[in-house]
Design a protein around this motif. Structure first.
Motif, PDB file in Angstrom:
ATOM      1  N   ASN A 231       0.840  -1.190   0.000  1.00 16.74           N
ATOM      2  CA  ASN A 231       0.000   0.000   0.000  1.00 16.74           C
ATOM      3  C   ASN A 231       0.881   1.248   0.000  1.00 16.74           C
ATOM      4  O   ASN A 231       2.109   1.169  -0.063  1.00 16.74           O
ATOM      5  N   LYS A 232       0.230   2.405   0.079  1.00 12.03           N
ATOM      6  CA  LYS A 232       0.971   3.675   0.008  1.00 12.03           C
ATOM      7  C   LYS A 232       1.934   3.834   1.186  1.00 12.03           C
ATOM      8  O   LYS A 232       3.045   4.356   1.030  1.00 12.03           O
ATOM      9  N   GLU A 233       1.514   3.414   2.346  1.00  9.65           N
ATOM     10  CA  GLU A 233       2.401   3.510   3.507  1.00  9.65           C
ATOM     11  C   GLU A 233       3.635   2.641   3.329  1.00  9.65           C
ATOM     12  O   GLU A 233       4.736   3.013   3.759  1.00  9.65           O
ATOM     13  N   GLY A 234       3.473   1.500   2.684  1.00 13.06           N
ATOM     14  CA  GLY A 234       4.613   0.646   2.391  1.00 13.06           C
ATOM     15  C   GLY A 234       5.582   1.316   1.427  1.00 13.06           C
ATOM     16  O   GLY A 234       6.805   1.180   1.559  1.00 13.06           O
ATOM     17  N   VAL A 235       5.048   2.052   0.447  1.00 13.05           N
ATOM     18  CA  VAL A 235       5.903   2.799  -0.486  1.00 13.05           C
ATOM     19  C   VAL A 235       6.678   3.878   0.264  1.00 13.05           C
ATOM     20  O   VAL A 235       7.883   4.061   0.048  1.00 13.05           O
ATOM     21  N   TYR A 236       5.993   4.588   1.135  1.00 12.07           N
ATOM     22  CA  TYR A 236       6.627   5.658   1.905  1.00 12.07           C
ATOM     23  C   TYR A 236       7.755   5.098   2.771  1.00 12.07           C
ATOM     24  O   TYR A 236       8.847   5.671   2.836  1.00 12.07           O
ATOM     25  N   ALA A 237       7.481   3.986   3.438  1.00 10.53           N
ATOM     26  CA  ALA A 237       8.499   3.368   4.291  1.00 10.53           C
ATOM     27  C   ALA A 237       9.710   2.946   3.468  1.00 10.53           C
ATOM     28  O   ALA A 237      10.861   3.105   3.906  1.00 10.53           O
ATOM     29  N   ALA A 238       9.475   2.418   2.273  1.00 10.64           N
ATOM     30  CA  ALA A 238      10.580   2.001   1.397  1.00 10.64           C
ATOM     31  C   ALA A 238      11.418   3.202   0.983  1.00 10.64           C
ATOM     32  O   ALA A 238      12.654   3.122   0.901  1.00 10.64           O
ATOM     33  N   CYS A 239      10.757   4.337   0.731  1.00 15.58           N
ATOM     34  CA  CYS A 239      11.479   5.562   0.367  1.00 15.58           C
ATOM     35  C   CYS A 239      12.387   6.008   1.507  1.00 15.58           C
ATOM     36  O   CYS A 239      13.560   6.365   1.291  1.00 15.58           O
TER      37      CYS A 239
END
Length: 288
Positions: free
Chosen positions: A41-49
């Motif tokens: 999800n979007k939070e997972g993308v943010y964490a990866a960034c």
């Protein structure tokens, strides 16, 4: 990597709430299901960034941080060694912020994250992965120079204030450059920023050392002051040694004692008595 780069840019421009997974996928040139497959999800993308940024920063400054840790672990470490260790971390950070194209692309993303505008998981990642080594090394140096623990509130406040002098030129770039009349940072201007930041940091670190030494000196001076209590002096009878004259008790030490008149005093008293008797005889004769 394309997804991470696109997400960092969109999160920086639009914020976490404003950027959608669909926008990120379109900017990265992938379809939305692919993004969800890799990051959930979007939070997972943010964490990866955020993990990507922290890993890159750590790659750049690991060497001076490790050197600072070794200095702190040494049995005896001079203050100047710790000052130079702190400056080495700061110098490398300044160089990376202004010379790395990646760091420039992360600027808005990190400004929002450090302002608390990202999801809670982002802060936890930043706190765990960055504070554990980087902030701990800096606060340990500051604490040692101040004579305080690394996690003391005063130590942490000083550490955060000390780091702000470099970040203001990066995070508040537009305002800083407008004030200076700059459009960008070339080699000469970077040297000026590095010189000023290093000078101010050095002065502040030396001020911490002087503050600590003054505090410890005052404490030691206070410990050397011995207060002598006022005690009453008891009058004890003196013992005469062999061959010495015996001591005569005084009226103050023994109020009930009657003093013995000396021969001269006795003589004066006798003369006075005779004179009074002679005057009485004379008055008796005159009366007759």
């Amino acid at each position: 990597m394309r997804i991470i780069s696109a997400a960092i840019r969109l999160f920086g421009d639009l914020g976490f709430d404003g950027a959608s997974t669909r926008d990120i996928a379109a900017s990265a040139g992938v379809n939305a299901p692919a993004l969800q497959y890799y990051f959930d999800n979007k939070e997972g993308v943010y964490a990866a960034c955020l993990r990507h940024i922290i890993d890159r920063v750590w790659t750049e400054i690991e060497a001076p941080v490790r050197a600072a840790e070794r200095a702190l672990e040494a049995e005896r470490c001079e203050d100047e060694t710790l000052v130079e260790a702190y400056l080495a971390i700061q110098d490398r950070t300044v160089e990376f912020m202004f010379q790395s194209r990646e760091a420039d692309e992360w600027r808005l993303f990190m400004a929002r994250e450090q302002a608390g505008l990202g999801p809670g998981t982002g802060f936890n990642i930043l706190n765990e992965r960055a504070n554990r080594c980087i902030v701990h090394a800096k606060s340990s140096i500051v604490g040692r120079l101040l004579g305080l623990e690394h996690d003391n509130e005063e130590t942490l406040l000083r550490t955060m204030a000390l780091g702000g002098s470099a970040h203001v030129f990066h995070v508040m770039r537009l305002a800083a450059f407008k004030t200076l009349g700059w459009e960008d940072v070339n080699g000469e201007r970077l040297d000026k920023i590095r010189r000023v930041v290093r000078l101010q940091t050095t002065q502040l670190l030396h001020a911490m050392i002087a503050e600590r030494d003054e505090r410890l000196g005052a404490k030691q001076r206070g410990a050397k002051k011995v207060v002598t209590p006022v005690s009453s002096v008891a009058t004890a009878p003196s013992t005469s040694s062999v061959g010495s004259a015996p001591s005569t008790p005084s009226m103050a030490s023994n109020p009930s004692a009657t003093p013995t008149p000396t021969p001269s005093v006795r003589k004066r008293v006798s003369n006075m008595g005779e004179a009074r008797a002679s005057k009485r005889r004379q008055r008796t004769e005159d009366a007759a």
